[in-house]
Each structure stands twice: as C-alpha cells, then as structure tokens.
Enzyme design. Structure first.
Site, PDB file in Angstrom:
ATOM      1  N   GLU A  69      73.653  70.541   1.330  1.00 23.20           N
ATOM      2  CA  GLU A  69      73.868  71.608   0.344  1.00 23.20           C
ATOM      3  C   GLU A  69      75.150  72.388   0.626  1.00 23.20           C
ATOM      4  O   GLU A  69      75.861  72.778  -0.292  1.00 23.20           O
ATOM      5  CB  GLU A  69      72.663  72.542   0.292  1.00 23.20           C
ATOM      6  CG  GLU A  69      71.459  71.929  -0.407  1.00 23.20           C
ATOM      7  CD  GLU A  69      71.779  71.478  -1.832  1.00 23.20           C
ATOM      8  OE1 GLU A  69      72.647  72.081  -2.486  1.00 23.20           O
ATOM      9  OE2 GLU A  69      71.170  70.499  -2.290  1.00 23.20           O
ATOM     10  N   TYR A 152      71.815  80.451  -4.220  1.00 16.33           N
ATOM     11  CA  TYR A 152      71.702  79.044  -4.587  1.00 16.33           C
ATOM     12  C   TYR A 152      71.240  78.194  -3.400  1.00 16.33           C
ATOM     13  O   TYR A 152      70.292  77.403  -3.503  1.00 16.33           O
ATOM     14  CB  TYR A 152      73.031  78.472  -5.123  1.00 16.33           C
ATOM     15  CG  TYR A 152      72.957  76.973  -5.152  1.00 16.33           C
ATOM     16  CD1 TYR A 152      72.258  76.331  -6.160  1.00 16.33           C
ATOM     17  CD2 TYR A 152      73.475  76.208  -4.104  1.00 16.33           C
ATOM     18  CE1 TYR A 152      72.087  74.957  -6.146  1.00 16.33           C
ATOM     19  CE2 TYR A 152      73.304  74.840  -4.080  1.00 16.33           C
ATOM     20  CZ  TYR A 152      72.620  74.219  -5.104  1.00 16.33           C
ATOM     21  OH  TYR A 152      72.432  72.863  -5.070  1.00 16.33           O
ATOM     22  N   ASP A 170      72.737  75.453 -10.115  1.00 19.49           N
ATOM     23  CA  ASP A 170      74.120  75.126  -9.765  1.00 19.49           C
ATOM     24  C   ASP A 170      74.897  74.852 -11.059  1.00 19.49           C
ATOM     25  O   ASP A 170      74.355  74.983 -12.161  1.00 19.49           O
ATOM     26  CB  ASP A 170      74.185  73.951  -8.783  1.00 19.49           C
ATOM     27  CG  ASP A 170      73.996  72.607  -9.463  1.00 19.49           C
ATOM     28  OD1 ASP A 170      73.442  72.576 -10.588  1.00 19.49           O
ATOM     29  OD2 ASP A 170      74.414  71.585  -8.899  1.00 19.49           O
ATOM     30  N   CYS A 225      75.240  64.504 -18.339  1.00 15.90           N
ATOM     31  CA  CYS A 225      75.740  65.674 -19.076  1.00 15.90           C
ATOM     32  C   CYS A 225      76.904  66.280 -18.292  1.00 15.90           C
ATOM     33  O   CYS A 225      76.862  67.414 -17.856  1.00 15.90           O
ATOM     34  CB  CYS A 225      74.615  66.689 -19.270  1.00 15.90           C
ATOM     35  SG  CYS A 225      75.002  67.953 -20.489  1.00 15.90           S
ATOM     36  N   CYS A 232      76.079  61.278 -24.094  1.00 17.32           N
ATOM     37  CA  CYS A 232      74.872  61.667 -24.817  1.00 17.32           C
ATOM     38  C   CYS A 232      74.017  60.465 -25.195  1.00 17.32           C
ATOM     39  O   CYS A 232      72.791  60.576 -25.290  1.00 17.32           O
ATOM     40  CB  CYS A 232      75.243  62.491 -26.040  1.00 17.32           C
ATOM     41  SG  CYS A 232      76.148  64.001 -25.605  1.00 17.32           S
ATOM     42  N   CYS A 235      71.433  59.896 -22.700  1.00 19.27           N
ATOM     43  CA  CYS A 235      70.699  61.093 -22.274  1.00 19.27           C
ATOM     44  C   CYS A 235      69.271  61.089 -22.810  1.00 19.27           C
ATOM     45  O   CYS A 235      69.052  60.888 -24.013  1.00 19.27           O
ATOM     46  CB  CYS A 235      71.429  62.339 -22.766  1.00 19.27           C
ATOM     47  SG  CYS A 235      70.617  63.862 -22.235  1.00 19.27           S
ATOM     48  N   CYS A 241      68.326  67.925 -27.904  1.00 19.03           N
ATOM     49  CA  CYS A 241      69.392  68.787 -27.364  1.00 19.03           C
ATOM     50  C   CYS A 241      69.909  69.773 -28.430  1.00 19.03           C
ATOM     51  O   CYS A 241      70.337  69.374 -29.520  1.00 19.03           O
ATOM     52  CB  CYS A 241      70.538  67.903 -26.884  1.00 19.03           C
ATOM     53  SG  CYS A 241      72.016  68.813 -26.410  1.00 19.03           S
TER      54      CYS A 241
HETATM   55  S1  SF4 Z   1      72.490  65.153 -25.360  1.00 25.30           S
HETATM   56 FE1  SF4 Z   1      72.807  67.286 -24.740  1.00 25.30          FE
HETATM   57  S2  SF4 Z   1      71.935  67.434 -22.700  1.00 25.30           S
HETATM   58 FE2  SF4 Z   1      72.214  65.262 -23.147  1.00 25.30          FE
HETATM   59  S3  SF4 Z   1      74.259  64.716 -22.338  1.00 25.30           S
HETATM   60 FE3  SF4 Z   1      74.537  65.265 -24.481  1.00 25.30          FE
HETATM   61  S4  SF4 Z   1      75.024  67.444 -24.411  1.00 25.30           S
HETATM   62 FE4  SF4 Z   1      74.093  66.944 -22.446  1.00 25.30          FE
END
Ligand code: SF4
Length: 323
Positions: A69, A152, A170, A225, A232, A235, A241
């Site tokens: 860390e 943190y 973070d 992200c 995305c 994701c 999102c």
């Molecule tokens: S969908 Fe949203 S949370 Fe996922 S990578 Fe794209 S911006 Fe980030």
C-alpha cells in the site's frame, strides 16, 4: 488476468432516454440497478479478472500488504512488483526493517519515486516494532496512529490484511464511483464528504464481502474504468453506469493536475538520490554537481532532500543517505 478486449473499447453510450431505476435505499445514491445486484456484478467480475498479485495471496502477511500500500500510492503495479519483491525478501518483517538505518530503506526504494514514502515506511516499522510487539496493528485507529499512515492506508490495510469493513477511497475507486454512480467523468480533486457518503452507502454489510468489494472496485478502476481511456465495452457496469446513461458528458470541472517530471525539481532530486544510493559512504559535492547543469535548481533540490531527511550532510561538502 487480462480483461476481455473483444468488444470495442468505447461503444456507443447507452441512450439517455432509457431511464435508470433509482432503487437505492433511502439516502443512498440512485443506482441503475439494485444494490445487491451491483455488488454481485462487480464481485463476479473481480473473481474472473483480478490480477494475480503477491500481496493478495491468502498467505500474504499484514506487513506485506502494508508495504504494497505504501508503494502503490502514486506508483503503478508494474513498477511496484519488483521493488516489493526485493523489499519483502530483505525485510520480511517490520522488525527486520527497523533494525537497519533509514538510508537503507531509501536505497532499496530505488526509482519508485516519492522516496519520502521509504522514510515513512521505515518510521512505521520502528513504531510497530517498539510499540506493537512487531505485529502490524489490526484496528483502524491504531493503524492511523502510525507514522506515514493516513486515512486511505489505514482503511486499506485494515480491509485487505484483516478483512474488515472500511471505506477505501483511492483515485481508482473515486473515478469509478464518479462515473458509475454520480454520472461525471472525473471526481473532484480532493475527496469530498459527498463521495465518502456515497462510498459508505454502497459498502456491503458483511465485513469479508466489504473487503473484497473494496479491492474489486479498485481493480475495476485500474483495469477498465481508467482515467484516460475507459474500456466501457468490457465493463460489467456498462448498462447501469450513470455517466454512460447520461451520454458521456465531458468533464467541466477545474483543470486537472498534470504529472510533469522533465526539468522539475523532482527530476533533479531523483538524479541526486541515484548517485547517493549507489555510493556506500559520503559523496563529495563535486559528484553531485555533475548530475544537473543548473546550479540554483541543483542546490534547491539538494536542500529539499536534506530538509526532508532523505539526505544528510556528513561534513562540509559531503553528503550521504541518512544513518
Ligand atoms: S461503463 Fe462507466 S464504470 Fe464502466 S468503464 Fe465505462 S465509464 Fe467506467
């Protein structure tokens, strides 16, 4: 493990016309999916995609987690890995590090950058050895009392080493929440109370699940992200999102700080420290003068290193790492 890159990195945004379902509990942020589903979605993604890192193994000691860390603040995993391995091999316990001079910590820190972290980690090792029987404390408040340990790091160590329930915020986590929950591209420069409330509201109730959630969101920010190029299409939160659903609005906040290095005092400090790290004993001023042509900037950088305790004058015109 690498993330799936079959899907285009930046697909068309979800239509703003398809409404998100505000299903969070009273006072919680409005989410595009129920909280338990959000948890399962991110946790399942983490299980399938988490990187295999040595400080995440079940037998990693609290000290191993703590060292990681300290190193990971402001330094990417790729550069941290060899430094962490060398550090743990030489100093597998806080007592082993505490027994050596702080200059040795600075020496082994190498080129990780921001070397005051090495001094702080050494000071924490001394405190752990002298005041806590050589064991990294397992409660947040005691962790917070250690030199160099801020909010943190205390939360991260309590969460990752002891599987406790803490908000771990973070830059990666803050960016994921800013986009997925708040609907903006980037969070504020400094952590806000609103961000902390959001993160608290999203934290799973069970301590062990909360600990995995913390590292899972962090990993999502590190791998998918990302700051400049969120992938995305890979994701797990794509359809819920908030930033996607809003049509990916551009960032409108204050200018974001850059990470310039070339020509800065940081670069000069790095060059001076590199000479001192390679030497065993005092280094005459003339050798330090050779690293940078601008005498004023060089003197300012050296004075800064001395003021920070990273370098100590031995005698007139001779310097060394702190003993
Ligand atoms: S969908 Fe949203 S949370 Fe996922 S990578 Fe794209 S911006 Fe980030």
């Amino acid at each position: 493990m690498a993330v799936n890159t079959v899907t285009p990195a930046v697909p068309a945004p979800v239509s703003p016309a398809s409404p998100a379902t505000p299903v969070g509990p009273a006072g919680a942020p409005k989410l595009g999916l129920p909280l338990p589903v959000l948890h399962t979605t991110v946790l399942d993604w983490y299980e399938a995609n988490a990187r295999d890192l040595p400080w995440r193994t079940p037998d990693a000691s609290p000290w191993a987690v703590m060292v990681s860390e300290f190193m990971l603040q402001q330094t990417p995993v790729k550069r941290v890995l060899p430094a962490w391995e060398a550090w743990m091999e030489r100093w597998p316990t806080p007592a082993a590090l505490a027994a050596e001079a702080p200059g040795e910590a600075v020496r082994l820190w190498g080129r990780l950058g921001y070397p005051r972290r090495a001094l702080r980690l050494h000071a924490a090792a001394v405190a752990i050895t002298e005041e806590h029987g050589g064991e990294v404390p397992d409660d947040h408040a005691t962790l917070l009392s250690l030199p160099g340990v801020g909010e943190y790091t205390a939360a991260a160590v309590a969460s990752f080493a002891f599987r406790q329930r803490h908000v771990v915020l973070d830059t990666n986590v803050r960016r994921v929440f800013a986009r997925a929950v708040t609907g903006v591209e980037y969070p504020a420069q400094a952590t806000t109370a609103a961000e902390r409330r959001t993160a608290t509201a999203l934290l799973p109730e069970a301590a062990g699940t909360a600990a995995t959630w913390a590292v899972a969101v962090m990993e999502l920010g590190a791998l998918v992200c990302t700051a400049r190029g969120p992938e995305c299409g890979d994701c797990p939160l794509f359809t819920s999102c908030a930033w996607q659903r809003a049509g990916r609005p551009p960032y409108e906040g204050p200018a974001r700080r850059g990470q310039s290095y070339e020509g800065t005092d940081r670069q000069v400090r790095g060059k001076l420290l590199a000479v001192l790290r390679e030497a065993h004993g005092g280094v005459p001023q003339a050798r330090l003068d050779a690293v940078w042509p601008d005498a004023v900037q060089r003197a300012r950088a050296l004075d800064g290193l001395v003021a920070d305790g990273l370098v100590e004058p031995v005698e007139q015109g001779v310097y060394r790492l702190p003993q």
